[in-house]
Each structure stands twice: as structure tokens, then as C-alpha cells.
Motif scaffolding. Structure first.
Motif, mmCIF file in Angstrom:
data_model
loop_
_atom_site.group_PDB
_atom_site.id
_atom_site.type_symbol
_atom_site.label_atom_id
_atom_site.label_comp_id
_atom_site.label_asym_id
_atom_site.label_seq_id
_atom_site.Cartn_x
_atom_site.Cartn_y
_atom_site.Cartn_z
ATOM 1 N N THR A 63 -74.902 114.336 -11.598
ATOM 2 C CA THR A 63 -75.953 113.481 -11.044
ATOM 3 C C THR A 63 -75.450 112.688 -9.836
ATOM 4 O O THR A 63 -75.388 111.452 -9.880
ATOM 5 N N SER A 122 -75.516 110.532 -6.684
ATOM 6 C CA SER A 122 -76.603 109.623 -6.305
ATOM 7 C C SER A 122 -77.224 109.963 -4.957
ATOM 8 O O SER A 122 -78.288 109.430 -4.617
ATOM 9 N N ARG A 166 -78.786 112.459 -4.375
ATOM 10 C CA ARG A 166 -80.072 113.097 -4.681
ATOM 11 C C ARG A 166 -81.222 112.101 -4.737
ATOM 12 O O ARG A 166 -82.394 112.486 -4.690
ATOM 13 N N HIS A 167 -80.904 110.819 -4.851
ATOM 14 C CA HIS A 167 -81.956 109.803 -4.891
ATOM 15 C C HIS A 167 -82.534 109.538 -3.507
ATOM 16 O O HIS A 167 -83.573 108.873 -3.380
ATOM 17 N N ILE A 168 -81.887 110.032 -2.482
ATOM 18 C CA ILE A 168 -82.348 109.803 -1.104
ATOM 19 C C ILE A 168 -83.468 110.789 -0.777
ATOM 20 O O ILE A 168 -83.298 111.998 -0.919
ATOM 21 N N LYS A 169 -84.598 110.267 -0.352
ATOM 22 C CA LYS A 169 -85.757 111.101 -0.002
ATOM 23 C C LYS A 169 -86.154 110.791 1.441
ATOM 24 O O LYS A 169 -86.932 109.866 1.708
ATOM 25 N N HIS A 185 -67.704 111.429 -4.473
ATOM 26 C CA HIS A 185 -67.710 110.860 -5.821
ATOM 27 C C HIS A 185 -66.304 110.693 -6.388
ATOM 28 O O HIS A 185 -65.963 109.641 -6.938
ATOM 29 N N THR A 192 -75.981 100.331 1.523
ATOM 30 C CA THR A 192 -76.150 100.929 0.199
ATOM 31 C C THR A 192 -75.191 102.107 0.093
ATOM 32 O O THR A 192 -75.114 102.931 1.006
ATOM 33 N N LYS A 206 -74.063 105.581 -1.621
ATOM 34 C CA LYS A 206 -74.445 106.745 -2.411
ATOM 35 C C LYS A 206 -73.282 107.728 -2.417
ATOM 36 O O LYS A 206 -72.543 107.829 -1.437
ATOM 37 N N THR A 225 -78.057 121.599 -4.041
ATOM 38 C CA THR A 225 -78.161 120.584 -5.090
ATOM 39 C C THR A 225 -76.929 119.692 -5.136
ATOM 40 O O THR A 225 -76.794 118.854 -6.027
ATOM 41 N N MET A 250 -79.696 116.311 1.103
ATOM 42 C CA MET A 250 -80.803 115.360 1.231
ATOM 43 C C MET A 250 -82.110 116.049 1.598
ATOM 44 O O MET A 250 -83.158 115.415 1.607
#
Length: 299
Positions: free
Chosen positions: A31, A33, A35-38, A134, A153, A155, A175, A196
Motif C-alpha cells: 500500500t 501512499s 496511490r492516494h494521489i489523484k 518506502h 506532504t 508520500k 501499480t 500517479m
């Protein structure tokens, strides 16, 4: 391709996949992070620190302020980054997270880089996302950079390397479960942009002509004239490289192989650098991409 060659390739790809699984279990995350960026735009511009960058983007700084942009490494310590106000900032080198030896920290050069960047990060006054690998970020220590700024921020992304079956590679790269080997900060930035979900990725300042900047002195020590767009004076700074020329040459070859792999997988990457040794992506110019965006703000 003959049946014997196909079998050999399948065996090699399978072995690489098993090796990646072992490394991923130790250093990766299911997971990341990132991937949280849109993103709310379809395209992103990635700025390397090659000497060609300054001339290539000088007429387009104001236009690029309205684009999504990625900058890397020490660029934030120089005035151009303050004008461009990058959307993202990628730090791949483990030294930024405090992972380096005394030999690598020749004449306290890495300590100084971390201190200079920490000061620059404290002055960021716009919203910026810092992208960190990571495995390095989770093991960071106090020798690396300091980040204490509410405008930034953080990520993380996976930096576990893999070459294997092409379709699987494409899925894992998209992914962000893997990236191609031969990693450097530009490859990391390209992989972050892919993860992204950007539809168009443009590369600038990707001179990648390191072989022209290397030399060995009379004591067989390897040095690099580390050229960047922000260098002052006629010659770039001389940096001691605590490795053999053979090792560095292999790393350079691996980087170009990674570019080639990303090009084959067709992630819509275009190289806009006026000077570049990267031959894996289609070439174009910033003038053609931005069209009427020619506004000179760097006087």
C-alpha cells in the motif's frame, strides 16, 4: 524466437520474479501512499538537473507554473525551483535519508547537501508533495534531511526493482509494486508519474551524459565533473566517486536499460531535452508542447 530461447527466457523471467518477491517482502509495501494521489491534470513535466534545462525552459517559466511539475535532488536550493514551485519533489538517493558511509561522505559533501536541502525545504511556502522511497524513508535517521514544514506532504513509493514478463512488468510498474532496475532519480520520477496515473509525461534536463564527465587521476581515484543547470563558473564542481570505473559504467548501462524498458512498455513518455543521450523515448521540444506559452520571466 525459437522454442529453446523462449524456454530460457521464461526460466530467467521466473527467477527474476522470485528474487523480486524476496526483496519486496523485506523492503516493499502493498500500500504505497503514492496511490492516494489523484492528479487533476493529464500531464506532468519532470525536470532533471542537466545543464540543458536552464536554456530549454527559460522562456516558459510562467507557463510551467500552471502545469504539474516534478523536481529532484538539490534543485530546491536554487532560485529556479522557487519560481516554478514544483508540485512534487523526488528524493531517491539513500543519503537524503541518512544512509551513507564515511567514505561516501567525502569531505562532508553529503552532510552539506542534506543541510542545504533542509534549509530549502523549510522555506517552501506552497503546497508540495515530497515523494520518498518506502524502504529508505521507513529507516531514515538523523544524518539525513530534516523536514518540518506544514506545506510539505510526504508520500512514499516502492523502489523494489524488477525485470520480468512484459505484461506483468507493466502492471507492477503502473501499480507501483515494482520499478525497473538501474534506478536513479529520473527513473524514480518517471515511475512515480506512471503510478500517479499521468497520461502524458514530459522529460527535461535529462542530459544523461555522465560518461563525458568522468576521469581517473594518477592515483586511480575516480572523479566526476558533476554538471548541473545551476552551476556557477566555467567548470562544474569536481566530486570524488568512491567506486571503480567498471562499477560506475555498469550503473550507467543499467540506467539506460531502465529507460529502454519504460519506452518499450509505452507509457507515453516524451523527452523534451535539447541535449540528451537517452534514446528510449520520442523527442520533441517544449516550444511545440506549450505552443503559445513563450513568456520570458528570467531576466
Amino acid at each position: 524466437m525459437g522454442i529453446t530461447t523462449q524456454i530460457k527466457k521464461c526460466v530467467v523471467d521466473s527467477a527474476r520474479l522470485l528474487w523480486w518477491l524476496q526483496i519486496f517482502a523485506r523492503n516493499g509495501t502493498l500500500t504505497p501512499s503514492i496511490r492516494h494521489i489523484k492528479p487533476n491534470k493529464d500531464r506532468v513535466f519532470i525536470f532533471g538537473n542537466g545543464p540543458s534545462l536552464k536554456e530549454d525552459i527559460t522562456p516558459y517559466v510562467r507557463a510551467l507554473q500552471n502545469e504539474h511539475t516534478i523536481m529532484v535532488n538539490q534543485s530546491l536550493t536554487h532560485s529556479l525551483a522557487l519560481q516554478l514551485k514544483p508540485t512534487y519533489y523526488v528524493l531517491m538517493d539513500p543519503a537524503y535519508w541518512g544512509h551513507y558511509t564515511d567514505e561516501e561522505n567525502h569531505e562532508n559533501s553529503l552532510t552539506k547537501c542534506c543541510m542545504d536541502l533542509s534549509k530549502a525545504l523549510s522555506k517552501v511556502y506552497w503546497n508540495m508533495i515530497l515523494l520518498a522511497p518506502h524502504n529508505f524513508f521507513k529507516r531514515r535517521n538523523n544524518k539525513g534531511i530534516a523536514i518540518d514544514n506544514k506545506n510539505i506532504t510526504i508520500k512514499t513509493f516502492n523502489a523494489t526493482e524488477l525485470y520480468s514478463f512484459a505484461r506483468l512488468e507493466r502492471f507492477l510498474y503502473k501499480t507501483n509494486l515494482a520499478i525497473p532496475s538501474g534506478i536513479n532519480v529520473l527513473i524514480a520520477s518517471l515511475c512515480c508519474a506512471i503510478a500517479m496515473g499521468y497520461k502524458k509525461i514530459y522529460l527535461l534536463g535529462a542530459d544523461s551524459n555522465w560518461h563525458q564527465q568522468l576521469y581517473v587521476d594518477e592515483s586511480n581515484r575516480l572523479y566526476l565533473h558533476d554538471a548541473h543547470y545551476y552551476d556557477e563558473g566555467s567548470l562544474p564542481p569536481k566530486v570524488y566517486v568512491p567506486y571503480t570505473f567498471s562499477f560506475v559504467s555498469k550503473c550507467m548501462a543499467n540506467a539506460f536499460r531502465a529507460y529502454e524498458e519504460l519506452g518499450k512498455l509505452q507509457f507515453n513518455i516524451t523527452n523534451l531535452s535539447s541535449t540528451s543521450m537517452i534514446d528510449a523515448f520520442p523527442r520533441d521540444s517544449l516550444k511545440n508542447v506549450l505552443g503559445g506559452g513563450h513568456i520570458n520571466t528570467m531576466k
